[in-house]
Design a protein around this motif. Sequence first.
Motif, PDB file in Angstrom:
ATOM      1  N   THR A 193      25.927  19.585   8.571  1.00 44.23           N
ATOM      2  CA  THR A 193      25.859  18.121   8.465  1.00 44.23           C
ATOM      3  C   THR A 193      27.275  17.580   8.557  1.00 44.23           C
ATOM      4  O   THR A 193      28.218  18.223   8.102  1.00 44.23           O
ATOM      5  CB  THR A 193      25.226  17.646   7.135  1.00 44.23           C
ATOM      6  N   CYS A 271      27.223  21.966   4.634  1.00 43.46           N
ATOM      7  CA  CYS A 271      27.061  20.522   4.426  1.00 43.46           C
ATOM      8  C   CYS A 271      28.430  19.874   4.316  1.00 43.46           C
ATOM      9  O   CYS A 271      29.098  19.983   3.281  1.00 43.46           O
ATOM     10  CB  CYS A 271      26.257  20.265   3.155  1.00 43.46           C
ATOM     11  N   ALA A 273      28.853  16.596   5.559  1.00 43.42           N
ATOM     12  CA  ALA A 273      28.683  15.140   5.630  1.00 43.42           C
ATOM     13  C   ALA A 273      29.096  14.464   4.335  1.00 43.42           C
ATOM     14  O   ALA A 273      28.915  15.006   3.244  1.00 43.42           O
ATOM     15  CB  ALA A 273      27.221  14.819   5.934  1.00 43.42           C
ATOM     16  N   VAL A 275      27.795  12.081   2.420  1.00 44.70           N
ATOM     17  CA  VAL A 275      26.532  11.358   2.252  1.00 44.70           C
ATOM     18  C   VAL A 275      26.733  10.245   1.220  1.00 44.70           C
ATOM     19  O   VAL A 275      27.313  10.486   0.162  1.00 44.70           O
ATOM     20  CB  VAL A 275      25.435  12.334   1.769  1.00 44.70           C
ATOM     21  N   ALA A 276      26.266   9.072   1.528  1.00 45.11           N
ATOM     22  CA  ALA A 276      26.370   7.969   0.559  1.00 45.11           C
ATOM     23  C   ALA A 276      25.563   8.343  -0.681  1.00 45.11           C
ATOM     24  O   ALA A 276      24.422   8.795  -0.568  1.00 45.11           O
ATOM     25  CB  ALA A 276      25.836   6.689   1.174  1.00 45.11           C
ATOM     26  N   ASP A 277      26.177   8.190  -1.827  1.00 43.40           N
ATOM     27  CA  ASP A 277      25.474   8.568  -3.054  1.00 43.40           C
ATOM     28  C   ASP A 277      24.337   7.601  -3.376  1.00 43.40           C
ATOM     29  O   ASP A 277      23.354   7.978  -3.987  1.00 43.40           O
ATOM     30  CB  ASP A 277      26.471   8.612  -4.218  1.00 43.40           C
ATOM     31  N   PRO A 304      18.948  11.120  -1.987  1.00 42.01           N
ATOM     32  CA  PRO A 304      18.706  12.555  -2.206  1.00 42.01           C
ATOM     33  C   PRO A 304      19.998  13.336  -1.974  1.00 42.01           C
ATOM     34  O   PRO A 304      20.836  12.928  -1.170  1.00 42.01           O
ATOM     35  CB  PRO A 304      17.677  12.907  -1.130  1.00 42.01           C
ATOM     36  N   ASP A 305      20.154  14.431  -2.704  1.00 42.52           N
ATOM     37  CA  ASP A 305      21.316  15.301  -2.494  1.00 42.52           C
ATOM     38  C   ASP A 305      20.892  16.405  -1.523  1.00 42.52           C
ATOM     39  O   ASP A 305      20.111  17.294  -1.868  1.00 42.52           O
ATOM     40  CB  ASP A 305      21.784  15.895  -3.834  1.00 42.52           C
ATOM     41  N   ILE A 306      21.400  16.318  -0.314  1.00 46.91           N
ATOM     42  CA  ILE A 306      20.949  17.224   0.751  1.00 46.91           C
ATOM     43  C   ILE A 306      21.373  18.663   0.471  1.00 46.91           C
ATOM     44  O   ILE A 306      20.588  19.599   0.595  1.00 46.91           O
ATOM     45  CB  ILE A 306      21.482  16.735   2.112  1.00 46.91           C
ATOM     46  N   LEU A 307      22.618  18.815   0.039  1.00 41.26           N
ATOM     47  CA  LEU A 307      23.138  20.154  -0.261  1.00 41.26           C
ATOM     48  C   LEU A 307      22.313  20.820  -1.361  1.00 41.26           C
ATOM     49  O   LEU A 307      21.869  21.964  -1.222  1.00 41.26           O
ATOM     50  CB  LEU A 307      24.616  20.037  -0.669  1.00 41.26           C
ATOM     51  N   GLY A 322      28.989  24.080   0.669  1.00 44.36           N
ATOM     52  CA  GLY A 322      29.192  22.645   0.469  1.00 44.36           C
ATOM     53  C   GLY A 322      30.661  22.305   0.548  1.00 44.36           C
ATOM     54  O   GLY A 322      31.525  23.193   0.524  1.00 44.36           O
ATOM     55  N   PHE A 323      30.953  21.045   0.645  1.00 50.31           N
ATOM     56  CA  PHE A 323      32.326  20.576   0.637  1.00 50.31           C
ATOM     57  C   PHE A 323      32.533  19.704  -0.593  1.00 50.31           C
ATOM     58  O   PHE A 323      31.580  19.133  -1.125  1.00 50.31           O
ATOM     59  CB  PHE A 323      32.632  19.769   1.911  1.00 50.31           C
ATOM     60  N   LYS A 337      30.652  22.036  -9.378  1.00 52.92           N
ATOM     61  CA  LYS A 337      29.779  21.634  -8.259  1.00 52.92           C
ATOM     62  C   LYS A 337      28.967  22.809  -7.736  1.00 52.92           C
ATOM     63  O   LYS A 337      27.790  22.687  -7.428  1.00 52.92           O
ATOM     64  CB  LYS A 337      30.639  21.036  -7.151  1.00 52.92           C
ATOM     65  N   ARG A 340      26.179  23.183 -10.126  1.00 50.07           N
ATOM     66  CA  ARG A 340      25.256  22.049 -10.110  1.00 50.07           C
ATOM     67  C   ARG A 340      24.413  22.009  -8.837  1.00 50.07           C
ATOM     68  O   ARG A 340      23.227  21.728  -8.880  1.00 50.07           O
ATOM     69  CB  ARG A 340      26.077  20.762 -10.241  1.00 50.07           C
ATOM     70  N   LYS A 341      25.046  22.328  -7.711  1.00 47.99           N
ATOM     71  CA  LYS A 341      24.334  22.200  -6.439  1.00 47.99           C
ATOM     72  C   LYS A 341      23.562  23.468  -6.073  1.00 47.99           C
ATOM     73  O   LYS A 341      22.702  23.434  -5.207  1.00 47.99           O
ATOM     74  CB  LYS A 341      25.330  21.906  -5.316  1.00 47.99           C
TER      75      LYS A 341
HETATM   76  O1  C5P Z   1      28.540  15.505  -5.051  1.00 47.67           O
HETATM   77  P1  C5P Z   1      29.507  15.407  -3.948  1.00 47.67           P
HETATM   78  O2  C5P Z   1      29.218  14.239  -3.011  1.00 47.67           O
HETATM   79  O3  C5P Z   1      30.927  15.448  -4.339  1.00 47.67           O
HETATM   80  O4  C5P Z   1      29.266  16.745  -3.134  1.00 47.67           O
HETATM   81  C1  C5P Z   1      29.773  16.946  -1.867  1.00 47.67           C
HETATM   82  C2  C5P Z   1      28.950  17.966  -1.155  1.00 47.67           C
HETATM   83  O5  C5P Z   1      27.567  17.676  -1.287  1.00 47.67           O
HETATM   84  C3  C5P Z   1      29.197  17.938   0.331  1.00 47.67           C
HETATM   85  O6  C5P Z   1      28.961  19.247   0.820  1.00 47.67           O
HETATM   86  C4  C5P Z   1      28.166  16.957   0.837  1.00 47.67           C
HETATM   87  O7  C5P Z   1      27.867  17.184   2.191  1.00 47.67           O
HETATM   88  C5  C5P Z   1      27.007  17.267  -0.075  1.00 47.67           C
HETATM   89  N1  C5P Z   1      26.135  16.114  -0.364  1.00 47.67           N
HETATM   90  C6  C5P Z   1      24.872  16.080   0.162  1.00 47.67           C
HETATM   91  N2  C5P Z   1      24.030  15.041  -0.160  1.00 47.67           N
HETATM   92  C7  C5P Z   1      24.442  14.059  -0.993  1.00 47.67           C
HETATM   93  C8  C5P Z   1      25.733  14.091  -1.538  1.00 47.67           C
HETATM   94  C9  C5P Z   1      26.561  15.135  -1.197  1.00 47.67           C
HETATM   95  O8  C5P Z   1      24.504  16.961   0.932  1.00 47.67           O
HETATM   96  N3  C5P Z   1      23.606  13.077  -1.284  1.00 47.67           N
END
Ligand code: C5P
Length: 396
Positions: A193, A271, A273, A275-277, A304-307, A322-323, A337, A340-341
């Motif tokens: 992403t 991942c 991207a 992504v807008a929180d 949604p949190d894609i990662l 993830g990044f 992180k 958590r992820k």
């Molecule tokens: O939580 P944070 O945004 O810092 O985490 C960053 C990582 O999570 C990135 O790899 C980003 O692509 C992924 N991410 C995601 N979906 C979201 C928020 C972050 O995949 N909604």
Amino acid sequence: MAEKRVLLIVGGGIAAYKSLELTRLLRKAGVAVRPILTQAGAEFVTPLSLGALAEQKVHAELFSLTDEQEMGHIELSRSVDLVVVAPATADLMAKAAGGLANDLASTTLLATDKPVLMAPAMNVRMWEHAATKRNLATLRADGVAFVGPDEGAMACGEYGPGRMAEPPVIFEAIMALLGKGASPLAGKRALVTAGPTAEAIDPVRMLTNRSSGKQGYAIAGALAALGAEVTLVSGPTALGVPVGVTRVDVESAREMLAACEAALPADVAVCVAAVADWRPADASGRKLKKGAGAPEPIVLVENPDILASLSKDARRPRLVVGFAAETNDLEAHAKAKLARKGCDWIVANDVSVAGTMGGDRNAVALVSASGIEQWERMAKDEVARRLADRIADQFA
Ligand code: C5P
């Protein structure tokens, strides 16, 4: 090792004589050598000695009817596992960096779809000239590998970097590139992403961020270069699709998640991207009209949190990366992180350094359960190549 083939381009420099020794070493190791001798190269070594050592016909002219009938220059450029330029003169580097194609060597370099290794050799002032530095950076960004040059006394009487690496060193670099195989990720599916997401407020307004997508695109390209089948799910960016990559364009986080799920199963997900929180709770179907004063406050809901979601998926890729963009306490946040992820690696970058967001360079740390590895500041393309190599190691 099955018989490997190298196209050896010998440029015009005093170091050309070392390429005869290099040819001998390659032949001794059972590597087939197809030689191209540039016009300038022929001033230093003869086609006869190069051809005798290579046990192959020496190609020299672009518009040779006999050559084209036997093997066209395009075919020549693709009929090998690796293209080696030794010596890579300042002129050959400049031509390759500029994409010129006005003789057999430069045309071959432009036409090839194989990895390229260059062994530069030139006078120290030429090596240190801003133009050569620019060309080197361009070629590196294009994926060209380099060996040398060494520092030492030069044939022209000066001292400094510019001597071509010794034949056994170039030989080792060639064997390493050949041994890795051109495609260590062949048969593997990768999902990447990249870019920002855009969350609609109404049909013309949106919430987004400053991500350029450069790092994610570079990673998608680097994985494809190693043979992976790459799907790049991308938010809006101004970037071109990297060679060999399939791009799926999305705007919102929810679209990105759906596109990622559609791209499963995958062996690895990266991942990158931003992504807008959050997104506006109710995107208006109509353009909000300017009235008297400001509109109603925009209510935000979580995206949604894609990662995290890919890490939990029943079809979870074997490796999920993830990044993390942090401005402080990089390591602590990255470790938290990771937990958590539920991903395997976090590539943490310090965005407090000016120019990181949207820039071309990145200083990252690779964080996994087994520890933290800080990488020096380097071009985003180089970060991508290193990460792709590390991913390939996981599947070796
Ligand atoms: O939580 P944070 O945004 O810092 O985490 C960053 C990582 O999570 C990135 O790899 C980003 O692509 C992924 N991410 C995601 N979906 C979201 C928020 C972050 O995949 N909604």
